[in-house]
Design a protein around this motif. Structure first.
Motif, PDB file in Angstrom:
ATOM      1  N   UNK A 239       0.811  -1.218   0.000  1.00  0.00           N
ATOM      2  CA  UNK A 239       0.000   0.000   0.000  1.00  0.00           C
ATOM      3  C   UNK A 239       0.847   1.273   0.000  1.00  0.00           C
ATOM      4  N   UNK A 240       2.122   1.147  -0.393  1.00  0.00           N
ATOM      5  CA  UNK A 240       3.002   2.312  -0.373  1.00  0.00           C
ATOM      6  C   UNK A 240       2.697   3.306  -1.485  1.00  0.00           C
ATOM      7  N   UNK A 241       2.100   2.844  -2.580  1.00  0.00           N
ATOM      8  CA  UNK A 241       1.790   3.766  -3.663  1.00  0.00           C
ATOM      9  C   UNK A 241       1.653   3.055  -4.993  1.00  0.00           C
ATOM     10  N   UNK A 242       1.434   3.828  -6.056  1.00  0.00           N
ATOM     11  CA  UNK A 242       1.277   3.247  -7.397  1.00  0.00           C
ATOM     12  C   UNK A 242       2.567   2.602  -7.875  1.00  0.00           C
ATOM     13  N   UNK A 243       2.425   1.747  -8.882  1.00  0.00           N
ATOM     14  CA  UNK A 243       3.604   1.125  -9.467  1.00  0.00           C
ATOM     15  C   UNK A 243       3.219   0.005 -10.411  1.00  0.00           C
ATOM     16  N   UNK A 244       4.211  -0.519 -11.084  1.00  0.00           N
ATOM     17  CA  UNK A 244       4.041  -1.625 -12.014  1.00  0.00           C
ATOM     18  C   UNK A 244       4.818  -2.817 -11.490  1.00  0.00           C
ATOM     19  N   UNK A 245       4.183  -3.993 -11.508  1.00  0.00           N
ATOM     20  CA  UNK A 245       4.846  -5.213 -11.050  1.00  0.00           C
ATOM     21  C   UNK A 245       4.600  -6.322 -12.057  1.00  0.00           C
ATOM     22  N   UNK A 246       5.460  -7.330 -12.004  1.00  0.00           N
ATOM     23  CA  UNK A 246       5.374  -8.458 -12.919  1.00  0.00           C
ATOM     24  C   UNK A 246       5.167  -9.746 -12.122  1.00  0.00           C
ATOM     25  N   UNK A 247       4.500 -10.703 -12.776  1.00  0.00           N
ATOM     26  CA  UNK A 247       4.266 -11.995 -12.127  1.00  0.00           C
ATOM     27  C   UNK A 247       4.245 -13.084 -13.190  1.00  0.00           C
ATOM     28  N   UNK A 248       4.877 -14.203 -12.890  1.00  0.00           N
ATOM     29  CA  UNK A 248       4.877 -15.358 -13.795  1.00  0.00           C
ATOM     30  C   UNK A 248       3.712 -16.273 -13.447  1.00  0.00           C
ATOM     31  N   UNK A 249       2.946 -16.646 -14.474  1.00  0.00           N
ATOM     32  CA  UNK A 249       1.787 -17.525 -14.316  1.00  0.00           C
ATOM     33  C   UNK A 249       2.097 -18.874 -14.957  1.00  0.00           C
ATOM     34  N   UNK A 250       2.079 -19.917 -14.157  1.00  0.00           N
ATOM     35  CA  UNK A 250       2.309 -21.276 -14.643  1.00  0.00           C
ATOM     36  C   UNK A 250       0.954 -21.971 -14.763  1.00  0.00           C
ATOM     37  N   UNK A 251       0.424 -22.031 -15.973  1.00  0.00           N
ATOM     38  CA  UNK A 251      -0.919 -22.569 -16.170  1.00  0.00           C
ATOM     39  C   UNK A 251      -1.014 -24.058 -15.842  1.00  0.00           C
TER      40      UNK A 251
END
Length: 273
Positions: A239-251
């Motif tokens: 909850x520190x602020x806006x931003x962009x993050x990435x995540x790997x999805x293993x279907x």
């Protein structure tokens, strides 16, 4: 393995500025190797002043921003799951509408939020979404996304398990839950509800969220999450602020979970006595 990007925002009352933030994020997502970008509820405009907001809300077919988002997805080569934006509908009302823009120029898929946030909180906050917004009545899924079959929901929909039961019955691989949760309700319910919905549907939950103090005076909880089908947190943006993050999805994780606990296959209809 599929890489996705999640944009956590503190959207304000200027649609142009919010659009430019999304534009920057989608190219950053592309450069980071993501195939799909998820944004929060009311990404384009978050304004509690109904009169002021009304000057920026038009029908979908008349919105220059819808056309701009479509071109943006094509130009970047990244599928865009716009959490939602307000659009005018018949009868002088609005819809809280999610939109998914294809990276190859195919038609835009839309979902209108079903459950209106009409609440009176112990903090003194009162919200009457139904005063200006018309609820949707159609469950929406789409195939051929980087995360497989994707189901759509928005924020307060999270509290209504029947919708997620239907999305589970449709064997969604992932469900998007963009949100602008209040701090009070987020502290109490955000994580537990998202994890429960992931477990129930045996699907990934991707929840891009609004965060912080907004220009219209509200405060939102943040904590954009990605939850796997076992209920494990893969990402929590805090909850520190806006931003962009990435995540790997293993279907492949979906079939592993459904083989261990085949709850969708074991589900029985319940009839009231």
């Amino acid at each position: 393995m599929t890489k996705i990007a999640i944009l956590q925002m503190c959207s304000g009352i200027d649609p142009e500025r919010n659009y430019n933030e999304i534009r920057s994020a989608i190219f950053a997502a592309r450069d980071g190797g993501a195939e799909m970008l998820f944004t929060p509820e009311m990404s384009l405009l978050l304004d509690r002043d109904r009169v002021r907001a009304g000057t920026n809300i038009v029908r979908q077919e008349h919105s220059r921003f819808v056309a701009m988002f479509s071109r943006l997805a094509e130009e970047s080569g990244v599928m865009l799951a716009l959490g939602s934006m307000a659009v005018a509908v018949a009868g002088g009302r609005n819809a809280n509408r999610s939109m998914v823009f294809s990276a190859n120029g195919n038609s835009t898929v839309t979902y209108d939020k079903m459950h209106m946030f009409d609440v009176e909180l112990a903090t003194g906050e009162t919200w009457r979404e139904s005063a200006a917004y018309q609820p949707g009545n159609e469950v929406v899924t789409l195939d051929d996304t980087p995360v497989g079959r994707l189901g759509l929901a928005v924020c307060y929909d999270l509290r209504f398990p029947a919708l997620f039961g239907e999305l589970g019955d449709r064997r969604c691989d992932a469900i998007a839950v963009p949100a602008a949760f209040t701090r009070h309700t987020g502290d109490a319910h955000w994580h537990v509800l998202l994890r429960a919905r992931a477990i129930e549907a045996s699907a990934f939950i991707i929840a891009a969220a609004q965060v912080g103090k907004h220009e219209d005076g509200r405060e939102t909880y943040g904590h954009s999450l990605v939850v796997d089908p076992w209920g494990e947190l893969l990402l929590d943006m805090g909850s520190d602020g806006p931003g962009l993050a990435f995540c790997d999805i293993d279907l492949s994780r979906i079939s592993e979970v459904r083989a261990q606990v085949p709850a969708l296959a074991n589900r029985r209809s319940v009839t009231a006595v």
